[in-house]
Design a protein around this motif. Structure first.
Motif, PDB file in Angstrom:
ATOM      1  N   ASP A  97      -2.770  -2.699  -5.440  1.00  0.00           N
ATOM      2  CA  ASP A  97      -4.115  -2.790  -5.714  1.00  0.00           C
ATOM      3  C   ASP A  97      -3.637  -3.972  -7.018  1.00  0.00           C
ATOM      4  OD1 ASP A  97      -6.019  -1.151  -5.319  1.00  0.00           O
ATOM      5  OD2 ASP A  97      -5.320   0.648  -6.947  1.00  0.00           O
ATOM      6  N   LYS A 124      -3.538  -7.335  -4.829  1.00  0.00           N
ATOM      7  CA  LYS A 124      -4.925  -7.730  -4.754  1.00  0.00           C
ATOM      8  C   LYS A 124      -5.971  -8.669  -5.937  1.00  0.00           C
ATOM      9  CE  LYS A 124      -8.336  -4.433  -3.875  1.00  0.00           C
ATOM     10  NZ  LYS A 124      -9.188  -3.387  -3.620  1.00  0.00           N
ATOM     11  N   ARG A 125      -4.941  -7.937  -7.124  1.00  0.00           N
ATOM     12  CA  ARG A 125      -5.559  -8.465  -7.844  1.00  0.00           C
ATOM     13  C   ARG A 125      -5.122  -9.832  -8.860  1.00  0.00           C
ATOM     14  NH1 ARG A 125      -5.681  -3.903 -11.118  1.00  0.00           N
ATOM     15  NH2 ARG A 125      -3.361  -4.129 -11.781  1.00  0.00           N
ATOM     16  N   LYS A 146       1.049  -1.000   0.127  1.00  0.00           N
ATOM     17  CA  LYS A 146      -0.127   0.179   0.060  1.00  0.00           C
ATOM     18  C   LYS A 146       0.567   1.270   0.265  1.00  0.00           C
ATOM     19  CE  LYS A 146      -3.982  -1.733   2.398  1.00  0.00           C
ATOM     20  NZ  LYS A 146      -4.797  -2.209   3.881  1.00  0.00           N
TER      21      LYS A 146
END
Length: 60
Positions: free
Chosen positions: A24, A27-28, A18
Protein backbone atom coordinates in the motif's frame (compact mmCIF):
# COMPACT_ATOMS: atom_id res chain seq x y z
CA UNK A 1 27.36 8.88 -12.51
CA UNK A 2 24.88 6.54 -14.21
CA UNK A 3 22.43 4.57 -12.12
CA UNK A 4 22.63 0.80 -12.23
CA UNK A 5 19.67 -0.99 -13.66
CA UNK A 6 17.80 -3.10 -11.11
CA UNK A 7 18.27 -6.84 -11.01
CA UNK A 8 14.78 -7.64 -9.73
CA UNK A 9 11.84 -7.23 -12.08
CA UNK A 10 9.17 -4.72 -11.14
CA UNK A 11 6.56 -7.47 -10.86
CA UNK A 12 8.79 -9.44 -8.46
CA UNK A 13 9.35 -6.35 -6.31
CA UNK A 14 5.60 -5.74 -6.13
CA UNK A 15 5.05 -9.39 -5.20
CA UNK A 16 7.61 -9.07 -2.39
CA UNK A 17 6.03 -5.80 -1.18
CA UNK A 18 2.64 -7.53 -0.99
CA UNK A 19 4.17 -10.52 0.81
CA UNK A 20 5.94 -8.28 3.33
CA UNK A 21 2.96 -5.98 3.93
CA UNK A 22 4.05 -2.61 2.54
CA UNK A 23 2.49 -2.74 -0.92
CA UNK A 24 0.00 0.00 0.00
CA UNK A 25 2.87 2.39 0.76
CA UNK A 26 4.52 1.59 -2.58
CA UNK A 27 1.23 2.06 -4.41
CA UNK A 28 0.57 5.38 -2.67
CA UNK A 29 4.09 6.89 -2.49
CA UNK A 30 6.26 4.87 -4.87
CA UNK A 31 9.41 2.98 -3.95
CA UNK A 32 10.88 6.08 -2.31
CA UNK A 33 8.19 5.90 0.37
CA UNK A 34 9.34 2.63 1.93
CA UNK A 35 11.66 2.54 4.91
CA UNK A 36 15.25 1.35 4.76
CA UNK A 37 14.22 -1.57 6.94
CA UNK A 38 11.48 -2.55 4.47
CA UNK A 39 13.97 -2.36 1.59
CA UNK A 40 16.42 -4.53 3.52
CA UNK A 41 13.71 -7.05 4.34
CA UNK A 42 12.76 -7.15 0.68
CA UNK A 43 16.35 -7.97 -0.30
CA UNK A 44 16.62 -10.61 2.44
CA UNK A 45 13.41 -12.27 1.24
CA UNK A 46 14.60 -12.22 -2.38
CA UNK A 47 17.86 -13.90 -1.33
CA UNK A 48 15.94 -16.53 0.67
CA UNK A 49 13.74 -17.31 -2.33
CA UNK A 50 16.78 -17.56 -4.61
CA UNK A 51 18.53 -19.91 -2.20
CA UNK A 52 15.43 -22.11 -1.95
CA UNK A 53 15.18 -22.20 -5.74
CA UNK A 54 18.85 -23.15 -6.13
CA UNK A 55 18.53 -25.84 -3.46
CA UNK A 56 15.56 -27.34 -5.33
CA UNK A 57 17.51 -27.26 -8.60
CA UNK A 58 20.43 -29.05 -6.98
CA UNK A 59 18.29 -31.89 -5.65
CA UNK A 60 16.99 -32.78 -9.12
Amino acid sequence: MARRRGIMSESFKYELAKDLGFYDVVKREGWGGITTRDAGNMVKRAVQLAEEYLKQQGSR
